[in-house]
Write an enzyme that holds these catalytic residues in place. Structure first.
Site, PDB file in Angstrom:
ATOM      1  N   LEU A 226      57.632 -39.837  27.496  1.00 21.07           N
ATOM      2  CA  LEU A 226      56.282 -39.281  27.350  1.00 21.07           C
ATOM      3  C   LEU A 226      55.434 -39.254  28.377  1.00 21.07           C
ATOM      4  CD1 LEU A 226      54.839 -41.027  24.502  1.00 21.07           C
ATOM      5  CD2 LEU A 226      55.177 -38.591  23.852  1.00 21.07           C
ATOM      6  N   ASP A 227      54.493 -38.435  29.107  1.00 19.19           N
ATOM      7  CA  ASP A 227      53.719 -38.879  30.337  1.00 19.19           C
ATOM      8  C   ASP A 227      53.415 -40.166  30.304  1.00 19.19           C
ATOM      9  OD1 ASP A 227      54.770 -35.907  30.583  1.00 19.19           O
ATOM     10  OD2 ASP A 227      52.644 -35.024  30.255  1.00 19.19           O
ATOM     11  N   ARG A 228      53.761 -40.433  31.584  1.00 19.85           N
ATOM     12  CA  ARG A 228      53.100 -41.943  32.088  1.00 19.85           C
ATOM     13  C   ARG A 228      51.445 -41.848  31.188  1.00 19.85           C
ATOM     14  NH1 ARG A 228      52.983 -44.889  37.796  1.00 19.85           N
ATOM     15  NH2 ARG A 228      51.572 -46.696  37.046  1.00 19.85           N
TER      16      ARG A 228
END
Length: 473
Positions: A226-228
């Site tokens: 998942l993106d940060r």
């Protein structure tokens, strides 16, 4: 050895002819003898210290790619190809680079532990374990165990644990949504990196090794990312086999979706389903639909930064490669302020897929996405809502570990955070499937494998935005 020397011809002592049958028997016996891990002649630095990484015993039924296909009802496990030592290592250790695996075989640092079968010339040793060097193309049999130097995991494992206090360990464990023998699922908080890198002190892959290993002999491994700045359902495998199967399920979802673009994807059986919630600026023209737009990576003028963009007929010559990306969407709620809650179902897993599809295809960038929606945020005006001040003012502000700041960032702020959350995921119950696969008498149909439904609550800033727009969660 003395017995062997006795049989060899001696020019001065005897003219007795060679006993070839006995000589062959002794040579064969020496090649099948049981070699303990402490044998100094084999590998003084490795076997003498017993520093081996044991892979799971070989089972023909555990083929991650075929298992994922059978779960989707697309293949039969009876259609198998012979498994070599190289294939088994790759299947059990998806995190090891192929270059390293080939190097280990080339340097003859891989061993195979097998059981001496009955009916051999060394009947007295039947049932004992033997350890021998094995080549990459050697076929392996049921129950064989491949041994790798433990240094191979140390040199490539990026999930080396980090030192954590009791409070930090408890914080990570409170993120758990689900746990069984095959996987751990957590609700990733926004602002925390999934993988380590330059300038990243804390990442979930390393924290999971320290905080989520429990008494398991293996550390948890990432299955997807998942993106940060996004949040929500994140899956980690607890063993090499379960991680490999989960990897295959995620890959099968992407390749299967692309190969069936022309079919009605909504009614097609999917072993994996993911649903994201996003708050976007504006409203899509259609309340629901399927986005089919290839994506490609672009390096910006500074030579360091990069972004993902849509590939169409007008700019296709600029890119040497692109990946097809599919996303289903539907409108959940619209507001009079001009914002829309969307449910996004990615059918493929491309980098920044949802963010680019929302911004460049639907024309509705996600709130807090300053990379792909920076133009829309130039005129951003926070929404004042006095009715919520009393609801959240009593929430104590706690200092969270790992530098996380979960307060603020809703649409009543001057600089809102990214409003993208993996809300729900439906996965096959891998732990039950593995138990049946490892049982020789089981005729379990993997296509009927039960599903696990995982739901992650919204992060605080998205929950506040939901409340500001006047919805009941």
């Amino acid at each position: 050895m003395a017995e062997l020397l006795h049989l060899l011809p001696c020019r001065h002592l005897s003219a007795k002819p060679w006993n070839f049958t006995a000589l062959f028997s002794i040579l064969l016996r020496s090649s099948y003898c049981s070699v303990p891990a402490q044998n100094k002649r084999e590998d003084p630095q490795g076997e003498r210290a017993g520093k081996w990484l044991s892979l799971p015993p070989f089972s023909p039924s555990i083929d991650s790619s075929l298992i994922s296909k059978e779960i989707a009802g697309q293949a039969s496990l009876e259609k198998r190809e012979p498994i070599t030592a190289l294939k088994w290592v790759r299947r059990c250790c998806p995190e090891l680079p192929m270059s390293l695996i080939q190097k280990l075989f080339r340097l003859r640092q891989v061993r195979k532990q097998s059981t001496i079968p009955k009916g051999t010339i060394i009947e007295n040793n039947a049932g004992e374990k033997q350890i021998r060097r094995v080549s990459a193309k050697s076929a392996i049999s049921l129950g064989d165990v491949i041994l790798l130097p433990v240094s191979s995991e140390k040199s490539t494992n990026q999930m080396g644990g980090c030192s954590c206090s009791d409070d930090e360990i408890n914080f990570i464990r409170r993120l758990e949504l689900y746990k069984d023998s095959a996987m751990i699922v957590i609700n990733k908080p926004p602002g925390m990196s999934v993988q380590g890198g330059v300038g990243i002190k804390y990442s979930l892959d390393k924290l999971a090794t320290t905080c989520l290993k429990y008494n398991n002999p293996e550390p948890p491994r990432l299955v997807h990312r998942l993106d940060r700045d996004s949040s929500g359902v994140l899956v980690l495998g607890r063993t090499r086999i379960s991680t490999s199967i989960l990897h295959s399920i995620f890959r099968e979802r992407t390749s299967g979706a692309v190969s069936h673009v022309s079919e009605n994807l909504k009614i097609r059986s999917r072993p994996l389903q993911r649903k994201y919630w996003a708050l976007v600026i504006g409203t899509p023209r259609d309340p629901n639909g399927l986005i089919s737009a290839p994506l490609a990576k672009v390096v910006l003028d500074d030579g360091k930064s990069e972004r993902i963009t849509i590939v169409n007929d007008a700019n296709i010559e600029k890119f040497t490669s692109s990946n097809h990306a599919l996303t289903e969407y539907r409108v959940i709620r619209t507001s009079i302020q001009g914002y829309t809650w969307l449910e996004l179902l990615p059918l493929t897993g491309r980098k920044h897929q949802l963010r680019v599809h929302c911004a460049e295809v639907l024309g509705t960038p996600i709130i807090g996405d300053y990379k792909y929606g920076w133009q829309s945020h130039k005129k951003w005006q926070p929404i004042a809502c006095s009715t919520l001040s009393t609801k959240y003012e009593n929430i104590p502000i706690k200092k969270l570990p790992f530098g996380l700041e979960l307060e603020g960032g809703s649409i009543d702020e001057k600089q809102p955070r990214l409003h993208l959350h993996c809300r729900q995921m439906v996965l096959p119950d891998i732990s039950v499937a593995l138990k049946h696969l490892q049982s020789e008498s089981s005729n379990y149909n993997l296509s009927k494998c039960e599903k696990i439904n995982l739901v992650a609550p919204l992060p605080l800033h998205m929950q506040i935005s939901w409340d500001i727009l006047g919805y009941d969660s």
